[in-house]
Design a protein around this motif. Structure first.
Motif, PDB file in Angstrom:
ATOM      1  N   GLU A  92      76.153 -12.225  27.103  1.00  0.00           N
ATOM      2  CA  GLU A  92      76.776 -13.346  27.808  1.00  0.00           C
ATOM      3  C   GLU A  92      77.204 -14.416  26.819  1.00  0.00           C
ATOM      4  OE1 GLU A  92      75.007 -13.236  32.287  1.00  0.00           O
ATOM      5  OE2 GLU A  92      74.009 -14.563  30.882  1.00  0.00           O
ATOM      6  N   TYR A 129      75.168  -4.525  28.978  1.00  0.00           N
ATOM      7  CA  TYR A 129      76.626  -4.385  29.076  1.00  0.00           C
ATOM      8  C   TYR A 129      77.222  -4.466  27.680  1.00  0.00           C
ATOM      9  CZ  TYR A 129      75.168  -5.814  33.672  1.00  0.00           C
ATOM     10  OH  TYR A 129      74.502  -5.896  34.858  1.00  0.00           O
ATOM     11  N   ASP A 130      78.235  -3.676  27.446  1.00  0.00           N
ATOM     12  CA  ASP A 130      78.899  -3.721  26.142  1.00  0.00           C
ATOM     13  C   ASP A 130      79.884  -4.873  26.069  1.00  0.00           C
ATOM     14  OD1 ASP A 130      77.653  -1.376  25.027  1.00  0.00           O
ATOM     15  OD2 ASP A 130      78.744  -0.282  26.575  1.00  0.00           O
ATOM     16  N   SER A 131      80.408  -5.251  27.235  1.00  0.00           N
ATOM     17  CA  SER A 131      81.330  -6.376  27.268  1.00  0.00           C
ATOM     18  C   SER A 131      81.352  -6.905  28.697  1.00  0.00           C
ATOM     19  CB  SER A 131      82.721  -5.911  26.834  1.00  0.00           C
ATOM     20  OG  SER A 131      83.476  -6.998  26.340  1.00  0.00           O
ATOM     21  N   ILE A 132      81.711  -8.175  28.833  1.00  0.00           N
ATOM     22  CA  ILE A 132      81.673  -8.783  30.164  1.00  0.00           C
ATOM     23  C   ILE A 132      83.060  -9.267  30.553  1.00  0.00           C
ATOM     24  CG2 ILE A 132      80.701 -10.669  31.535  1.00  0.00           C
ATOM     25  CD1 ILE A 132      78.102 -10.202  29.952  1.00  0.00           C
ATOM     26  N   ASN A 133      83.425  -8.887  31.772  1.00  0.00           N
ATOM     27  CA  ASN A 133      84.734  -9.191  32.326  1.00  0.00           C
ATOM     28  C   ASN A 133      84.596 -10.421  33.221  1.00  0.00           C
ATOM     29  OD1 ASN A 133      86.815  -8.066  34.786  1.00  0.00           O
ATOM     30  ND2 ASN A 133      87.497  -7.949  32.696  1.00  0.00           N
ATOM     31  N   PHE A 134      85.427 -11.419  32.999  1.00  0.00           N
ATOM     32  CA  PHE A 134      85.300 -12.599  33.867  1.00  0.00           C
ATOM     33  C   PHE A 134      86.640 -13.274  34.055  1.00  0.00           C
ATOM     34  CE2 PHE A 134      84.167 -13.672  29.522  1.00  0.00           C
ATOM     35  CZ  PHE A 134      84.940 -14.778  29.244  1.00  0.00           C
TER      36      PHE A 134
END
Lengths: 352, 120
Positions: free
Chosen positions: B95, B115-120
């Motif tokens: 995060e 998570y490898d990456s966070i989409n927001f």
């Protein structure tokens, strides 16, 4: 007491366990991660199993590409796009470079498919709302309704643009291009191209929350968390299959509060106001391309019209988190998404 | 009959198992540390433990960051948009929150990222 043979086997088994446990210990993960402020946002670059020198070179190339694109497509800092806008507004014909034709034509096509809900011609309206600034102050009221009406009545759309070879003119002086999230998809795609040119085949480029992932993380697929629009946590996750983009638009990304009401940066070109039917919209699709335009159009459409956008833009996988927190999903996304909140939200699966 | 050597081998291996397990498969917990980056300054990495507040200097002025109960957040920042403050608490590895105008970003680090990456 164990008979001698069993005894030996027991000892050997225990020893083998210790030895093999040690042998399958985790290697330090060959992950290279960098976060940089570039492209007007926070860009998170994740590379898997790339040696350090190559990773640094590839990352530097990505940063360079994104810096150039940022300048080339910035909607309000003086540069090529503000120049194009100024000349189109004066009724002049503008000669474009091939990449500019590609972006503008691409946006034109997407805009048409979205029924003009994704409308990058309304830069003037976005500016009126004060979103042509890196940080809009919260204590400034929204624009006067009369001002908004004036803009809406002039109805600039991408169909007002006419190409003649590499020359472009506008039939509507109110048209001002602001590609918003669409430029982000374009930038992410160019960054992935750059990584591939450097021989990187397992990576994630995340530009301020919108991302494209290619390849895998060793034996595992990349796992992407999708943010909960009303909280710091994660609403849902997906595992990436091969080469996919995940784009989300939300009312929490850029907004200001005025007298207790939230005004976010996505503007409905029909009303001139930020739409309030949805908190966030996510699209997932193979490869690159439509991302930012599609998630923006879904936000504008809201739960009432979202399926029309899904159909028009040929989206297979889309999710809309409505203002009442109900989650609308296409069947293809419902089949693979994993909710990370407890209890899971109320889900409505709708066939496009 | 078990010989003395048999017993020693057996006891040693059994005793070793938990420590090997902990060493190689043990869970580090959700998040371990926080990295703070400010433009033009070297990154600072701090453990995500204890309770403390500190100030980071940026081009616009001072941003205040707080670590409490294994979480981190922007308390205040001199930017006008306040998106960094709106990001709220960050607790999971991966995060992040940033104050773009003030050139400061905060990211939560941890070895076991969910998570490898966070989409927001």
């Amino acid at each position: 007491m164990l008979p001698p043979v069993s005894r030996k086997i027991a000892c050997m088994a225990a020893l083998a366990c210790s030895v093999f446990l040690g042998a399958c210990g985790r290697d330090p993960q060959p992950i290279h991660q960098e976060q940089i402020l570039v492209f007007g946002t926070l860009v998170d670059i994740t590379l898997w199993d790339v040696d350090k020198t190559k990773a640094q070179q590839a990352t530097a190339a990505v940063i360079h590409t994104l810096n150039e694109l940022h300048h080339r497509w910035h909607a309000w800092e003086p540069g090529p796009l503000t120049e194009i806008n100024a000349r189109l507004a004066r009724g002049e014909t503008v000669r474009l470079a091939p990449d500019q034709i590609e972006v503008i034509r691409g946006a034109q096509e997407l805009s048409r498919k979205s029924g003009d809900l994704f409308n990058p011609a309304i830069g003037g309206l976005i500016a009126l709302w004060g979103f042509h600034a890196d940080d809009r102050p919260s204590n400034v009221p929204p624009p006067a309704p009369g001002e908004i009406q004036k803009w809406v009545a002039r109805r600039p759309t991408m169909d007002d643009l006419h190409f003649d070879g590499d020359k472009l003119r506008s039939a509507n002086p109110a048209l001002q291009l602001d590609f918003g999230a669409y430029v982000k998809s374009y930038g992410v795609d160019r960054a992935i191209d750059e990584l591939r040119r450097h021989g990187v085949s397992n990576a994630i480029i995340n530009a301020g929350g919108d991302l494209r992932a290619i390849g895998r993380k060793g034996d595992h697929p990349w796992r992407i968390g999708i943010r909960d629009p009303r909280g710091p946590g994660i609403l849902a996750s997906v595992e990436i299959q091969g080469d996919e983009s995940v784009f989300t638009s939300g009312d929490y990304e850029r907004f200001f509060m005025y007298q207790g009401k939230r005004y976010h940066h996505i503007i409905d070109p029909r009303s001139g106001y930020p739409p309030d039917g949805a908190m966030s919209a996510t699209v997932i699709y193979p490869g690159g391309g439509v991302g930012g335009g599609a998630s923006t159009a879904l936000m504008v459409a809201g739960p009432k019209d979202w399926l029309a956008v899904v159909r028009g833009m040929h989206l297979q996988q889309a999710m809309l988190v409505a203002a009442d927190r109900k989650v609308y999903l296409t069947p293809a996304l419902a089949a693979r998404i994993h909710f990370e909140v407890d209890p899971p939200p109320a889900v409505i699966i709708a066939q496009p | 009959m078990m010989t003395r050597a048999d017993w020693i081998v057996l006891i040693l291996t059994v005793a070793l198992l938990p420590s090997l397990y902990m060493r190689y498969w043990g869970d580090e917990g959700p998040a371990t540390s926080v990295r703070i980056s400010a433009s033009g300054q070297p990154d600072i990495t701090l453990p995500l433990t204890g309770n403390r507040r500190f100030t980071v200097h940026g081009p616009l002025g001072d941003s205040v960051i707080e670590i409490r109960d294994g979480r981190v957040r922007f308390v205040s920042s001199p930017c006008r948009g306040q998106q960094c403050v709106h990001s709220g608490w960050l607790a999971r590895a991966g995060e992040l929150a940033a104050c773009l105008p003030n050139g400061i970003m905060v990211s939560v680090l941890g070895r076991d990222r969910r998570y490898d990456s966070i989409n927001f």
